[in-house]
Design a protein around this motif. Structure first.
Motif, PDB file in Angstrom:
ATOM      1  N   ALA A 252       0.833  -1.207   0.000  1.00 32.97           N
ATOM      2  CA  ALA A 252       0.000   0.000   0.000  1.00 32.97           C
ATOM      3  C   ALA A 252       0.866   1.254   0.000  1.00 32.97           C
ATOM      4  N   ALA A 256       1.030   4.114  -2.980  1.00 33.36           N
ATOM      5  CA  ALA A 256       0.812   5.532  -2.676  1.00 33.36           C
ATOM      6  C   ALA A 256       1.988   6.373  -3.133  1.00 33.36           C
ATOM      7  N   LEU A 309      -3.709   1.225  -5.339  1.00 31.80           N
ATOM      8  CA  LEU A 309      -4.260   1.612  -4.039  1.00 31.80           C
ATOM      9  C   LEU A 309      -5.700   1.147  -3.846  1.00 31.80           C
ATOM     10  N   ARG A 317      -5.259   3.148   3.588  1.00 28.68           N
ATOM     11  CA  ARG A 317      -4.402   3.794   2.602  1.00 28.68           C
ATOM     12  C   ARG A 317      -3.635   4.964   3.221  1.00 28.68           C
ATOM     13  N   SER A 320      -1.435   9.560  -0.261  1.00 30.85           N
ATOM     14  CA  SER A 320      -0.608   9.463  -1.461  1.00 30.85           C
ATOM     15  C   SER A 320      -0.026  10.808  -1.868  1.00 30.85           C
TER      16      SER A 320
END
Length: 483
Positions: A252, A256, A309, A317, A320
């Protein structure tokens, strides 16, 4: 005084602020301690007074940085009890011993030999003094070892079980040498040495631009740029291996960093050079990328599959937008470091290293970039771990102490106020020393008993005394010359 933010947000900002201030000084200490060991070793081998002069100049910078690093580290550690007591309660059985090992094996070693290193000239033999310097340098590296082990375990936790909601250690070898530890350790070590190389090169470049061409300045410039030539490309290689490790253990975070939302199935993942990841719309706006290059870098295949993502729940998440740009700042500055190193290699062969003003201006401008890249890298690492404080095990929100936003906000404002005054003065003092530069007058000046006693009582003010003595003797030389 909540500033319109929650206690969790303020506590995260406070820790980010204090750790950002703190990491600058250990990076200088780690790099300069090794640099000082090399200088003293070269002096012992060659008896060239230039190395001793440089040692006596840079040890002053080291002393100030070391002191501020210790102070800022102590303040930062208190937050584990004030703002993050649940983290300490749940994970303290692992992070506590790791930090204790750092104190027992590294801090005691540094503290035991630091006084000899700083004030031992004329009191101990040259070899004994070099041994003290070497122990301090080794101590800083051991300290880095344990701190990075603790941080890496929080990123890739292994070797534990959970009993009644408490993390219990089971395998200390697996905990210490967790899956990402080696990559993070070498990445941080290279970053610390790059910080020092760029700092030394920038100080030398500043004095070259002022017209100095003595051996002290030229030797500093040359040694720093040789180190940069080795480290800058090596850091890119280490970073690549670190990225592959992140893809495997923290997919993850990697998605990102790349602003990659959709898992590529029929084609390779592009590498975005520019873009604005939008967490709400789940896409990267204004993306400018190179087709298939992302897959090639991440999987070493043009059409390798990389998770996007959207494969992860929104609450899992990381942000990003933040790490997309912090990563690119770090990498962009790394490319500039390589360009500087290659330019110096070309000019070194042409015998123009000390006369090329454009190169010297470039080196001077690159001086702060080591710190910027270091902070950008840590932002990428720490923001990319969110929303976890122990990745996949303990969420950041569950690690918070039962404190109010007003309490955390007030302490944050006080931290900002005190830090900018105290550490602002310390940084100004270091810059003042760098502006003065190394002087040949130290070549024949050992510490007498009186000087050592005075310095031990007022170690920082003794630096000013030495600078004033230099100015007086330089003025006397000028007066004799005019006569």
């Amino acid at each position: 005084m909540s500033l319109g933010l929650t206690a969790l947000e303020l506590a995260r900002i406070q820790f980010a602020f204090t750790v950002s201030f703190h990491i600058i000084f250990p990076a200088i200490s780690i790099g300069l301690a090794s640099f000082l060991a090399v200088l003293e070793w070269r002096w012992l081998r060659t008896q060239n007074p230039v190395y001793k002069d440089l040692f006596k100049f840079w040890i002053k910078i080291f002393a100030v940085a070391f002191g501020m690093g210790v102070v800022s580290g102590v303040v930062m550690s208190y937050q584990f009890g004030t703002n993050w007591s649940e983290f300490s309660r749940i994970a303290g059985s692992i992070t506590g011993p790791l930090l204790a090992y750092e104190v027992l094996s590294a801090f005691f070693l540094e503290a035991g030999f630091l006084g000899i290193m700083l004030f031992g000239w004329g009191r101990v033999g040259p070899r004994a003094h070099f041994f003290a310097t070497l122990m301090v340098a080794i101590g800083t590296c051991i300290s880095m070892f344990w701190i990075l082990s603790s941080n890496s375990w929080m990123q890739t936790p292994t070797g534990f079980t959970i009993e009644n909601g408490i993390i219990i250690p089971q395998d200390w070898l697996a905990i210490v040498f967790n899956p990402s530890f080696v990559y993070r350790l070498f990445h941080m070590a290279a970053a610390a040495f790059l910080v020092t190389s760029l700092l030394v090169a920038a100080v030398a470049a500043f004095h070259l631009l002022k017209g100095r061409r003595d051996d002290l300045v030229k030797k500093s410039f040359s040694m720093a740029l040789w180190m940069l030539l080795f480290l800058a490309p090596a850091q890119i290689l280490i970073g690549d291996m670190h990225g592959l490790n992140t893809l495997h253990h923290q997919p993850a975070k990697l998605a990102a960093i790349e602003g990659h939302w959709e898992t590529n199935t029929d084609e390779g993942m592009p590498l975005y050079l520019f873009g604005m990841p939008d967490m709400e719309e789940e896409r990267t706006k204004y993306a400018i990328g190179i087709p298939n290059l992302g897959s090639l870098i991440m999987t070493h295949s043009l059409d390798g599959q990389v998770k996007g993502l959207k494969e992860f729940a929104p609450e899992d998440r990381p942000n990003s937008l933040v790490i997309f740009w912090s990563f690119r700042i770090m990498v962009g500055l790394g490319v500039l470091m390589v360009l500087l190193a290659l330019a110096t290699l070309i000019l070194r062969k042409g015998g123009k290293l000390y006369e090329h003003k454009l190169l010297q201006r470039f080196a001077l401008l690159m001086g702060p970039t080591g710190f910027i890249a270091l902070l950008a890298g840590w932002f990428t690492t720490e923001v990319g771990r969110q929303p976890w404080v122990v990745y996949g095990v303990l969420r950041t929100k569950d690690a918070l102490s039962p404190v109010s936003a007003e309490q955390v906000g007030l302490s944050l404002v006080l931290f900002v106020f005190v830090y900018f005054i105290v550490f602002g003065i310390g940084i100004y003092y270091m810059l003042k020393l760098m502006h003065k530069g190394p002087e040949f007058i130290y070549s024949n000046q050992d510490h007498t008993d009186i000087a050592v006693l005075q310095a031990s009582k007022r170690p920082l003010s003794s630096i000013d005394d030495a600078i004033e003595q230099i100015e007086i003797e330089n003025k006397q030389r000028g007066d004799k010359h005019n006569d």
